[in-house]
Structure formats: structure tokens, C-alpha cells
Design an enzyme around this catalytic site. Structure first.
Site, short mmCIF file in Angstrom:
data_model
loop_
_atom_site.label_atom_id
_atom_site.label_comp_id
_atom_site.label_asym_id
_atom_site.label_seq_id
_atom_site.Cartn_x
_atom_site.Cartn_y
_atom_site.Cartn_z
N HIS A 133 -42.81 5.17 -41.05
CA HIS A 133 -43.09 4.31 -41.26
C HIS A 133 -43.22 3.61 -42.46
CE1 HIS A 133 -46.09 1.46 -40.41
NE2 HIS A 133 -46.46 1.75 -39.29
N ASP A 244 -51.95 2.22 -43.13
CA ASP A 244 -51.18 2.36 -41.70
C ASP A 244 -49.49 1.68 -42.68
OD1 ASP A 244 -49.48 1.89 -39.22
OD2 ASP A 244 -51.20 0.41 -38.65
N GLU A 279 -41.13 -0.87 -38.75
CA GLU A 279 -41.97 -0.44 -37.32
C GLU A 279 -43.43 -1.67 -37.08
OE1 GLU A 279 -45.34 1.06 -35.55
OE2 GLU A 279 -45.31 0.22 -37.49
N GLU A 280 -43.57 -2.83 -37.94
CA GLU A 280 -44.59 -3.33 -37.94
C GLU A 280 -44.51 -4.51 -36.83
OE1 GLU A 280 -47.61 -3.01 -37.87
OE2 GLU A 280 -47.99 -1.52 -39.36
N ASP A 302 -48.02 8.54 -37.11
CA ASP A 302 -48.42 7.15 -37.62
C ASP A 302 -49.82 7.26 -37.32
OD1 ASP A 302 -49.44 4.33 -37.75
OD2 ASP A 302 -46.75 3.88 -37.05
N HIS A 389 -55.53 -2.71 -39.68
CA HIS A 389 -54.69 -3.36 -40.39
C HIS A 389 -55.44 -4.48 -41.26
CE1 HIS A 389 -50.87 -4.29 -37.89
NE2 HIS A 389 -50.94 -2.87 -38.39
#
Length: 434
Positions: A133, A244, A279-280, A302, A389
Site C-alpha cells: 500500500h 509504513d 490501506e490505513e 507490509d 507510526h
């Protein structure tokens, strides 16, 4: 050239994280010499592998493998990281992905959601979907005050503690620098100092004196990302914002390149390498892409939570280390035949890997890939990542390269006859033996 891709002509070649020069290539004529050289390199030149230049070589059955990480590939990863792509605003990264893979793929398509797909053997009956993603977490402007402060909402899973005090880019009609502001600790009451700030208590300050000053620059719905860029660390590790999942996008692109240049893909097997969107916020791009492609097998790439830093309890969280290879999760979201094949491919090609546990559904694109249409043989490959994150995510570039190798090697082992049904009476894979 030995199985590790280093020829006698480049043993003394200096290597660096920036991949200064491509190694010279010489053929090693005998198997014994290959083994001796491989053993010598493993024992004496381990540090060379931690510094970036690739030598292409042929592994078992003529498949293409590489040593991490060639300079052009590292530059591609950096360009992905430096390109902002909050969920719903992935278009600039999508353009980069399409531009890079267009010369390699037989066909490149894009859809109404924003997914970009690069395809090898588009008419093959066996279809393998690779999904990484493009989107990252970020913020969105939802209100501009009369005195020129921007109030923001979260795109994806942001931690307001981390957001407070960060330098940011506001992606309006032009890119504007700003900072995330909040009440200074000196002005907080003792009770306020005990509490974590809420995002609604923060704002973006771009230095404007009024809303009117920003009228031609920023509007409602513009996105905001934190100002951190790619930075090399020791041990061939690196830190950046949005590994990410810029790493996942890079891996599926790199895997397609390896497959194309290796020339070992079965002509009746097609590769559909997809840079997915959103995706998030719910794996929305992967869901529609999988429905359109209708693959027999699909692998998402991922990031996985590395569990190798202080204050973690192994008995509670398990083990997952930087530098020990990609993770291959076991669990309900992983097709057991596919899992066994991945492990066998890793062992046969000396690719380091780690088995991880996912007892429920995966919080990644792998979840929706598995349940597309009447069901798909799905799995996840996860790259260990520290501090997910945050603006300072940390990854091992060796793990990144080995994930691409494993993905590419797996694809070259699939044939039209490979049966991924768990109860199929086929002896097409070796059972997992730990």
C-alpha cells in the site's frame, strides 16, 4: 560468481550504504570454488553485505537472486519515502511507481480508486497478486481560524503526543512549512501536565497572521505530513517517516524487477504487482484491486512491529528482530500451502526469515485479499519495523532486500499446476518443519 552474488573481482570493492559503484562480475567456474568463496565471504566479509551494492546472480533452477541493496534500488526507496502520500492523496507516489515499472512490465494500468498495477504475462491463467500500500498516515485541514491557524484531523492512526511540536509540510496549492503547536508546558496547570494532549487541542502554525493571508494557499481538505526524511543509521539500518508502507510498495516493485530480469517466471504464470491505496483507513484499494484481478494467490507486503527494543516482554508480545529477515506469519489469514512454499523457498535459497503468529485476521491488505470473491490463497510478508507510526521509524535495509528476494523467488516456483487448496491431493510443497 558465487551464490551470494560477489565475484572474485569485487572482494576488495568498497561498499557503502549509498551503493557507490556497481561491483565487477566474474564467473567462478567450479562448484567447489563457489562454496569456498561463499564460506569466506560469510565469515570474513559480513560487513560488506551491510552496505548496499548488488551483484546479480543465478540461484537454484536459474532463478535470480541479489545481495542487498543496489544503489538504484536504494534511490527508488528514498524517492518513495520523500513523496508524501496520505490516504486518499497517493497520486504523486502512484506516478513514481508507474514511471519506474513501465519499462519493466508488459502492461501498467491504473483504476478509479487510484491503484497502479504493473503486470508480467497479463494473459497467463495463473495470476499472482503482490500488494503494497502506498498510503501513509497524516493529517487533514478541517478548519482555518481567523488568525491563520490550521486545525487538523487525523488520517489513519496518529499519536497526538508525537504530533505535538513537530515540523510539518502543508500540501496546499503549494507546499508550505509549518509546525504543530499547542499550549506550552509552562502554561499548563499541574493537572493538565499529567494528561496527554488531544489532537483537537493542537493546531498547525505556518506563520500567517490571518485567514485571508492563506486564502490562495491553503483550503479545507488539504493534507499535512511531518517533515522527516530518509537518514542512514549504523548496521545498514535507516530511519524515516512512512516506511509504513513505502517499504512495502518498494518491495513489490523490486520483486517484479527481479522476476523480469531473472527470466525464470513460468510463461503461464502472471504477476500483478499492485501499489494499493487507502490501506490505513480500511484496505479499500486492495479490496477493489483483488476483485478486478481475481488472483488464485495473493501476497501483501507490509511492516510488522519489531519486538527487539527495551521495555517489551517477550512472553507477552513474542519475538521479531531487525536484521533477521522478513516475517512469514502463521494463522487463519495465511493459506497453509502458501506458507509452506514460502518457508521452503527461503530455506532453499538461504534467505533469512522469521515465523510470526497472527491468530486472527491481519490488520493489513492481506485480510481483504483472502476473502475476495470466492476466496484467495493469501499470505503476508512483513518487514520488521521499530517505532511504527512515528516520524522516526527504523528498518533494516537487509530485511527489505531479503523480503524482495523471497517474494521474487516464490513467484518463480509457481506453475499453473500449483494447487493451493489445503486438502488437495498434491505433493507440490514440502510440509513446514519448523
Amino acid at each position: 560468481m558465487n551464490r551470494l552474488g560477489i565475484s572474485a573481482g569485487n572482494i576488495n570493492q568498497p561498499l557503502s550504504i549509498d551503493g557507490i559503484d556497481a561491483p565487477a562480475r566474474e564467473t567462478i567456474p567450479t562448484l567447489g570454488m563457489r562454496f569456498r568463496l561463499a564460506r569466506f565471504i560469510k565469515q570474513s566479509l559480513k560487513s560488506a553485505f551491510n552496505h548496499g551494492t548488488i551483484g546479480r546472480y543465478r540461484g537454484s533452477r536459474g532463478s535470480l537472486q541479489e545481495v542487498p541493496l543496489r544503489s538504484q534500488s536504494l534511490d527508488l526507496l528514498k524517492s518513495f519515502v520523500h513523496t508524501p502520500s496520505p490516504s486518499g492523496r497517493e497520486i504523486e507516489l502512484a506516478r513514481l511507481y508507474r514511471q519506474y515499472l513501465s519499462p519493466l512490465a508488459d502492461r501498467v494500468t491504473h483504476d478509479v480508486m487510484g491503484n497502479v498495477t504493473a503486470i508480467l504475462n497479463p494473459d497467463a491463467p495463473m495470476r499472482i497478486m503482490l500488494a503494497g500500500h502506498m498510503d501513509e498516515i497524516g493529517f487533514m485541514v478541517h478548519y482555518i481560524s481567523s488568525d491563520g491557524f490550521l486545525h487538523i484531523s487525523s488520517i489513519g492512526g496518529n499519536d497526538s503526543v508525537i504530533a505535538d511540536g513537530q515540523r510539518v509540510w502543508v500540501h496546499g496549492r503549494e507546499r508550505i512549512a509549518g509546525v504543530v503547536g499547542g499550549k506550552a508546558m509552562h502554561l499548563k496547570s499541574p493537572e493538565e501536565q499529567k494528561q496527554r494532549p488531544l489532537l483537537k487541542e493542537l493546531w498547525v502554525d505556518v506563520g500567517a497572521a490571518s485567514k485571508d493571508e492563506l486564502a490562495e494557499l491553503v483550503t479545507i481538505g488539504d493534507t499535512v505530513t511531518i517533515q522527516t526524511e530518509f537518514q542512514p543509521l549504523r548496521q545498514n539500518r535507516a530511519t524515516a517517516r512512512a516506511f509504513d508502507n513505502k517499504v512495502g510498495v518498494f518491495v513489490v516493485a523490486e520483486a517484479l524487477r527481479l522476476i523480469k530480469e531473472g527470466g525464470s517466471l513460468h510463461p503461464q504464470v502472471g504477476i500483478w504487482s499492485v501499489a494499493t491505496v487507502q490501506e490505513e483507513i480500511g484496505s479499500r484499494g486492495a479490496e477493489t484491486a483483488a476483485f478486478d484481478i481475481d488472483p488464485q494467490v495473493a501476497l501483501a507486503v507490509d511492516m510488522g512491529q519489531a519486538l527487539d527494543y527495551p521495555k517489551l516482554i517477550t512472553a507477552d508480545q513474542g519475538e521479531f528482530y531487525l536484521g533477521r529477515g522478513p516475517g512469514v506469519p502463521r494463522g487463519a489469514n495465511t493459506n497453509p500451502v502458501l506458507f509452506d512454499m514460502l518457508v521452503k523457498v527461503a530455506k532453499d535459497n538461504d534467505i533469512p526469515y522469521q515465523v510470526t503468529a497472527t491468530p486472527g485476521t491481519s490488520p493489513t491488505d492481506a485480510r481483504v485479499l483472502q476473502t475476495s470473491r470466492s476466496g484467495v490463497a493469501a499470505a503476508l510478508l512483513e518487514v520488521p519495523l521499530r517505532y511504527m507510526h512515528t516520524p522516526c521509524e527504523v528498518v533494516s535495509l537487509d530485511d527489505v532486500a531479503n523480503c524482495a528476494r523471497l517474494l521474487a523467488e516464490f513467484c518463480t516456483q509457481v506453475t499453473p499446476e500449483t494447487d493451493f487448496r489445503p486438502l488437495a491431493d498434491k505433493d507440490n510443497v514440502r510440509s513446514f518443519d519448523g
